[in-house]
Design an enzyme around this catalytic site. Structure first.
Site, PDB file in Angstrom:
ATOM      1  N   ASP A 226      37.831  40.082  31.920  1.00  0.00           N
ATOM      2  CA  ASP A 226      37.941  41.003  33.113  1.00  0.00           C
ATOM      3  C   ASP A 226      39.413  41.258  33.184  1.00  0.00           C
ATOM      4  O   ASP A 226      40.177  40.869  32.744  1.00  0.00           O
ATOM      5  CB  ASP A 226      37.518  40.455  34.506  1.00  0.00           C
ATOM      6  CG  ASP A 226      37.308  41.559  35.407  1.00  0.00           C
ATOM      7  OD1 ASP A 226      37.743  42.723  35.229  1.00  0.00           O
ATOM      8  OD2 ASP A 226      36.811  41.621  36.437  1.00  0.00           O
TER       9      ASP A 226
HETATM   10  C1  BGC Z   1      36.773  44.747  37.765  1.00  0.00           C
HETATM   11  C2  BGC Z   1      35.955  45.253  36.727  1.00  0.00           C
HETATM   12  C3  BGC Z   1      36.307  46.469  35.902  1.00  0.00           C
HETATM   13  C4  BGC Z   1      37.668  46.171  35.532  1.00  0.00           C
HETATM   14  C5  BGC Z   1      38.075  47.720  34.882  1.00  0.00           C
HETATM   15  C6  BGC Z   1      38.339  44.900  37.207  1.00  0.00           C
HETATM   16  O1  BGC Z   1      38.921  44.674  38.380  1.00  0.00           O
HETATM   17  O2  BGC Z   1      36.682  43.534  38.274  1.00  0.00           O
HETATM   18  O3  BGC Z   1      34.601  45.114  37.032  1.00  0.00           O
HETATM   19  O4  BGC Z   1      35.424  46.437  35.012  1.00  0.00           O
HETATM   20  O5  BGC Z   1      38.514  45.960  36.467  1.00  0.00           O
HETATM   21  O6  BGC Z   1      38.347  48.730  35.819  1.00  0.00           O
END
Ligand code: BGC
Length: 779
Positions: free
Chosen positions: A236
């Site tokens: 993530d």
């Molecule tokens: C989120 C993800 C997301 C990623 C990219 C993160 O903060 O938890 O779900 O895909 O950011 O934006």
């Protein structure tokens, strides 16, 4: 090891250490590194999951820029799609998202999110499907298929146990093995095994003290080793603290890039011998395969059919609306006559998605009020805002000119009094729920409940329509409201879908994929959510959502699986046939009302009554949607595998099917069970090797050990010199001894089994067990 395409050079063999380190971290916020020399293309990634969050300019977008994405269709978020209980629909939605992705050169959509809704407070519940792993896996898996069949990769997220936003980047989800396997990993397991996502996103949190991005057990042992995952594990965004440890644990791609900082750490670790280069090579090979498969076009991307996709979003939203209550039948409203007061700012300023990384800039927006007006052929539709939405651009002054209170409220109440029927839009303001934080209550804003009370005082014909991403409390007023529609967050075309449901051109068919509790405090995770001092202890174990409410026989506002229709359905003739470990559950469902409609038939199961472990009262085992014309009957068939009946045994470290009587139930909800059939299932052989540490009861229960031990006792009884003979015959003594380990009993002077013969007895059990198994296999 990923398979090599002979026409591609092996990147691990072609590239320098520095190039390999660079390839396994992002080139920017939403793009991976390319290597021309190794034929590894750059991959453009986009959130996800219910539509694209595209950078305005072509190229890489900024992670924190949530408001200026280029337009894309905003489909119903997972909270809504989950309520459709319709995997085919989810697959169609994902295929449309894939078409938009392909047209923009996006190779991977960051979704679906299949985390379990452990608490109604989780700020991100709108991005997840259900409190139940089966619903989550069926809907999530369908989205993976819809994307990947069109050549666009899915990133299944957030693996694993990312069930809260509070302290999400540091908290450790402390979960016992059984709930981890049966609840929190279950949906991931099903989707990975069946739908084979090309990537999985490792979550921010830790599990049992180990950050997921460094968790070799989760990323390698379970995901790849047990489930056969052959794709890329990406982090993530910002989840990696120690890149070298992450690589070692099985994380292939750090996102976003760090401008080379962690690449240098990887290089240094390889050079110093702290990291085996082969580990990096494995990540590089996986990344190369992932980059190639996600950029390999399936057909040529066409123009985006904006109107067509809006239509798909609307048709999908229709199946997500849940009619919670309709008594006496106030709905559907007559579009041809009468006067309808539409009250509530949310009817004019709809909430249609949640906030955070999943936020889409819609291509268009259906406003419920406009859609209602457009559908009303003769009915008079008048509007009053009733309340202001905090922070909304349209926020008018709430004070009456004379300062006596709220003019918005008074105007609305006046309109309600003058109208035949009131459609009252209530719900959560945008700032109440978002990625990044949890809610601290589940109540509607006080101004809205006050409006509801005032409206009810002047007009009893009130239809409440809710807009919310996480459940809200309905108990204080639901008895006094004749009709209640759960409209969730329905995406950009939800306004039209709601209007069609309210005026009856669409028959509602959604079912709750999560329980609506009477009070927040009733929800099973409440005492331990969201944890403290960096640890969130999942104290309720497997008793999450309806499993927990049922275990305590707790009353709920609306149960899991509940949802009404404008027609009625009859369930008949349920039967269960077993064929080679597959249980075919079939029944006849009849539309007994006067409108065509869809019924989601739910099959629940219960474990054997005398199970060794605590089993839920019932668990969802499968479901199927049937569209039926009035009077039409069709067979609903759900197949349940033997594996679905297993529990995860911590003692045996594996899935176990116990022998016994299992119940199969057909229901219109988890608390509206219409038919039940029981079947006898043979258990798996026990993998437990009996030792002296096993209790007398465990010995006696054991199919081989039991008879052998009983024989020793019988022999002792026959031998007059032994005094322990009567012990098992006395019921109290037998019960007393049941929980005593055999090696303790052996020490009793009167014991019929002396301590020195214990080892020999255990060996005899093992030898006989092996013999029985050989006979069973026909050897
Ligand atoms: C989120 C993800 C997301 C990623 C990219 C993160 O903060 O938890 O779900 O895909 O950011 O934006």
């Amino acid at each position: 090891m990923p398979q090599q395409n002979p026409s591609h050079p092996s990147p691990a063999a072609t590239l320098s250490l520095a190039e390999k380190a660079a390839l396994t971290s992002g080139a920017g916020d939403f793009v991976t590194e390319e290597s021309v020399a190794a034929a590894v293309p750059a991959v453009l990634l986009s959130d996800g999951p219910h539509g694209l969050r595209l950078p305005k300019e072509s190229g890489d977008g900024g992670q924190l820029d949530l408001h200026s994405a280029a337009p894309a269709t905003c489909f119903p978020p997972a909270v809504a799609l989950g309520s459709s209980w319709n995997p085919e629909l989810a697959e169609q939605v994902a295929a449309a998202i894939a078409a938009e992705a392909a047209a923009h050169g996006v190779g991977v959509v960051l979704g679906p999110g299949i985390n379990i809704k452990r608490s109604p407070l989780c700020g991100r519940n709108f991005e997840y499907f259900s409190e139940d792993p089966l619903v989550s896996s069926e809907l999530g898996g369908a989205m993976v298929r819809g994307l990947q069949n069109a050549g666009v990769g899915a990133a299944l997220k957030h693996y694993a146990a990312n069930n809260q936003e509070t302290d999400r980047m540091r908290v450790s989800a402390d979960i016992d093995e059984r709930p981890l396997r049966e609840i929190y990993l279950r949906a991931f397991e099903r989707v990975v095994r069946r739908d084979r996502p090309w990537s999985v996103m490792a979550s921010y949190n830790g599990v049992n003290g180990v950050p997921v991005s460094e968790n070799a057990r989760l990323l390698t042992g379970i995901l790849r080793g047990e489930w056969g995952f052959d794709g890329v594990v990406m982090s993530d965004w910002g989840a990696v603290r120690d890149r070298v440890a992450a690589l070692r644990a099985g994380l292939d791609l750090q996102m976003p890039g760090t401008g080379g900082r962690t690449d240098r750490e990887v290089i240094a670790a390889v050079e110093s011998g702290a990291l085996d280069e082969a580990v990096l090579d494995l990540g590089v090979e996986r990344l190369a395969r992932f980059a190639r498969r996600t950029t390999d076009p399936v057909g040529s991307p066409g123009e985006i059919d904006v109107a067509g996709h809006h239509d798909i979003a609307g048709r999908a939203a229709e199946q997500c609306v849940v009619l919670l209550k309709n008594e006496p039948a106030l709905l559907p409203l007559d579009p041809a006559g009468g006067s309808v007061a539409v009250i509530g700012e949310l009817a004019r300023t709809p909430r249609f998605q949640g906030a955070g990384s999943s936020q889409v800039t819609p291509t268009r927006l259906d406003v419920p009020l406009d859609s209602l007006r457009a559908l009303a052929t003769g009915a008079e539709v008048r509007f009053a805002a009733g309340y202001a939405l905090p922070g909304a651009a349209t926020e008018p002054s709430a004070a009456a000119p004379d300062g006596s209170g709220s003019s918005l409220l008074d105007d609305a109440v006046r309109l309600a009094a003058e109208s035949e029927t009131v459609v009252l839009f209530l719900g959560l303001p945008a700032q109440d729920e978002s990625e990044g934080f949890d809610r601290d209550h589940i109540d509607l804003p006080a101004v809205q409940t006050e409006l509801l009370e005032r409206v009810l005082a002047v007009n009893s014909r009130v239809v409440v329509v809710l807009s919310n991403g996480g459940v809200v409390r309905t108990a204080p007023w639901q008895e006094r409201v004749p009709a209640l529609v759960e409209g969730w967050l329905l995406g950009q075309a939800g306004g039209g879908a709601l209007a069609r449901v309210l005026f009856g051109s669409v028959n509602p068919s959604g079912k709750l994929a999560e329980t609506i509790p009477l009070r927040l405090e009733d929800s099973p995770s409440h005492p331990s959510f969201p944890g403290e001092e960096g640890r969130s202890r999942y104290g309720e174990g497997i008793f999450v959502g309806y499993r927990g409410f049922d275990a305590r026989r707790g009353e709920v506002a609306f149960p899991f699986g509940h949802g009404l229709s404008y027609t009625t359905f009859g369930y008949d003739g349920m039967r269960v046939d077993e064929d080679e470990g597959v249980f075919r559950v079939a029944l006849t469902v009849t539309n007994t009302g006067s409108r065509a409609g869809r019924e989601v038939v739910q099959i629940y199961g219960s474990g054997p009554a005398d199970s060794r472990v605590r089993r839920p009262v019932r668990e969802l085992r499968g479901f199927v949607s049937l569209f039926l014309e009035p009077g039409e009957s069709r067979e609903a068939v759900v197949e349940v595998t033997r594996h679905d009946l297993a529990y995860f045994s911590e003692r045996e470290d594996g899935w176990k099917v116990e022998g016994g009587r299992y119940g199969f139930e057909a229901g219109a909800s988890s608390r509206d069970i219409r038919a039940r059939v029981e079947v006898t299932v043979a258990g798996d052989p026990s993998g437990i090797r009996l030792t002296g540490r096993n209790t007398l009861a465990e010995w006696l229960e054991h199919p081989v050990g039991g008879p052998l031990l009983a024989e020793r006792f019988a022999r002792a009884r026959a031998d007059a010199s032994q005094k322990g003979q009567g012990a098992l015959a006395d019921p109290v003594m037998r019960r007393f001894l049941a929980g005593v380990p055999l090696d303790v009993i052996c020490e009793f002077p009167q014991s019929p089994v002396p301590p020195e013969s214990l080892g020999e007895l255990a060996d005899a059990v093992e030898a006989r067990t092996a013999e029985v198994e050989r006979e069973g296999r026909g050897a």
